[in-house]
Scaffold this motif. Structure first.
Motif, PDB file in Angstrom:
ATOM      1  N   PHE A 163       0.847  -1.192   0.000  1.00  7.63           N
ATOM      2  CA  PHE A 163       0.000   0.000   0.000  1.00  7.63           C
ATOM      3  C   PHE A 163       0.883   1.242   0.000  1.00  7.63           C
ATOM      4  CE2 PHE A 163      -2.534  -3.357   1.873  1.00  7.63           C
ATOM      5  CZ  PHE A 163      -3.693  -3.259   1.130  1.00  7.63           C
ATOM      6  N   ILE A 164       0.577   2.167  -0.906  1.00  5.60           N
ATOM      7  CA  ILE A 164       1.403   3.352  -1.098  1.00  5.60           C
ATOM      8  C   ILE A 164       0.559   4.617  -0.958  1.00  5.60           C
ATOM      9  CG2 ILE A 164       2.878   4.612  -2.734  1.00  5.60           C
ATOM     10  CD1 ILE A 164       4.108   1.955  -2.064  1.00  5.60           C
ATOM     11  N   ASN A 222      10.785   1.350  -1.870  1.00  3.95           N
ATOM     12  CA  ASN A 222      12.082   1.046  -2.477  1.00  3.95           C
ATOM     13  C   ASN A 222      11.963  -0.182  -3.380  1.00  3.95           C
ATOM     14  OD1 ASN A 222      12.445  -1.380  -0.843  1.00  3.95           O
ATOM     15  ND2 ASN A 222      12.917  -0.014   0.856  1.00  3.95           N
ATOM     16  N   GLN A 223      13.029  -0.483  -4.065  1.00  8.90           N
ATOM     17  CA  GLN A 223      13.030  -1.592  -5.026  1.00  8.90           C
ATOM     18  C   GLN A 223      12.708  -2.924  -4.366  1.00  8.90           C
ATOM     19  OE1 GLN A 223      13.558  -1.266  -8.503  1.00  8.90           O
ATOM     20  NE2 GLN A 223      12.611  -3.283  -8.324  1.00  8.90           N
ATOM     21  N   ASN A 246       9.871   5.999 -11.232  1.00  8.79           N
ATOM     22  CA  ASN A 246      11.012   5.523 -10.451  1.00  8.79           C
ATOM     23  C   ASN A 246      11.290   4.027 -10.559  1.00  8.79           C
ATOM     24  OD1 ASN A 246      11.422   8.140  -9.527  1.00  8.79           O
ATOM     25  ND2 ASN A 246      10.180   7.831  -7.714  1.00  8.79           N
ATOM     26  N   PHE A 247      10.270   3.251 -10.908  1.00  9.34           N
ATOM     27  CA  PHE A 247      10.426   1.788 -10.939  1.00  9.34           C
ATOM     28  C   PHE A 247       9.872   1.223 -12.246  1.00  9.34           C
ATOM     29  CE2 PHE A 247       9.846   3.119  -6.514  1.00  9.34           C
ATOM     30  CZ  PHE A 247      11.021   2.642  -5.947  1.00  9.34           C
ATOM     31  N   GLN A 248      10.105   1.926 -13.322  1.00  9.34           N
ATOM     32  CA  GLN A 248       9.500   1.625 -14.613  1.00  9.34           C
ATOM     33  C   GLN A 248       9.593   0.158 -15.025  1.00  9.34           C
ATOM     34  OE1 GLN A 248      11.228   3.885 -17.797  1.00  9.34           O
ATOM     35  NE2 GLN A 248       9.476   3.575 -19.131  1.00  9.34           N
ATOM     36  N   TRP A 271       8.975  -7.484  -3.790  1.00  9.01           N
ATOM     37  CA  TRP A 271       8.220  -8.322  -2.849  1.00  9.01           C
ATOM     38  C   TRP A 271       6.735  -8.380  -3.184  1.00  9.01           C
ATOM     39  CZ3 TRP A 271       4.386  -6.574   0.520  1.00  9.01           C
ATOM     40  CH2 TRP A 271       3.986  -7.461   1.528  1.00  9.01           C
ATOM     41  N   ALA A 272       6.186  -7.285  -3.667  1.00  6.39           N
ATOM     42  CA  ALA A 272       4.735  -7.151  -3.845  1.00  6.39           C
ATOM     43  C   ALA A 272       4.201  -7.954  -5.030  1.00  6.39           C
ATOM     44  CB  ALA A 272       4.373  -5.681  -4.015  1.00  6.39           C
ATOM     45  N   ASP A 273       3.049  -8.584  -4.781  1.00 11.06           N
ATOM     46  CA  ASP A 273       2.295  -9.210  -5.874  1.00 11.06           C
ATOM     47  C   ASP A 273       1.248  -8.231  -6.414  1.00 11.06           C
ATOM     48  OD1 ASP A 273       3.499 -11.859  -5.746  1.00 11.06           O
ATOM     49  OD2 ASP A 273       2.471 -12.046  -3.816  1.00 11.06           O
ATOM     50  N   PHE A 274       0.712  -7.403  -5.530  1.00 11.03           N
ATOM     51  CA  PHE A 274      -0.256  -6.369  -5.889  1.00 11.03           C
ATOM     52  C   PHE A 274       0.188  -5.072  -5.229  1.00 11.03           C
ATOM     53  CE2 PHE A 274      -2.599 -10.314  -5.971  1.00 11.03           C
ATOM     54  CZ  PHE A 274      -3.340 -10.226  -7.138  1.00 11.03           C
TER      55      PHE A 274
END
Length: 106
Positions: A6-7, A44-45, A68-70, A50-53
């Motif tokens: 969650f962001i 962060n990367q 940032n994480f294209q 780690w995330a699936d969703f």
């Protein structure tokens, strides 16, 4: 066990509240982070990997992740929840909105 990230901006209210909904969840693991340099925990990367969703509170958060994480997010589902920064941590109204938005995961 799918991993949910969650962001929000500063990782103070919205994303930590969402993470708390999944504490000790039987099916999912959750973490939260922010996009701002002033975030309590900055995305962060390692978190992206780690995330699936990935759930973002606003469209601007998705754009920041795309910038940032294209390459890392190309094949990851990013869900925009459209929850504005109008709520304090763990308030009943925010919890209700999150429960409705995340009902397929809870």
């Amino acid at each position: 066990m799918p991993n949910l990230l969650f962001i929000c901006s500063k990782n103070q209210w919205r994303s930590p509240t969402a993470e708390l909904l999944f504490k000790n969840h039987a099916i999912h693991s959750a973490k939260s982070a922010g996009t701002s340099d002033k975030a309590r925990i900055k995305v962060n990367q390692k978190m992206i990997d780690w995330a699936d969703f990935i759930f973002v509170m606003e469209r601007k958060h998705r754009k920041i992740l795309e910038q940032n994480f294209q390459k890392s997010i190309t094949h990851k589902p990013i869900i925009v929840l459209d929850i504005e920064d109008n709520y304090q941590f763990n308030t009943p109204e925010l919890i209700d909105i999150l429960r409705i938005s995340l009902q397929d995961y809870l």
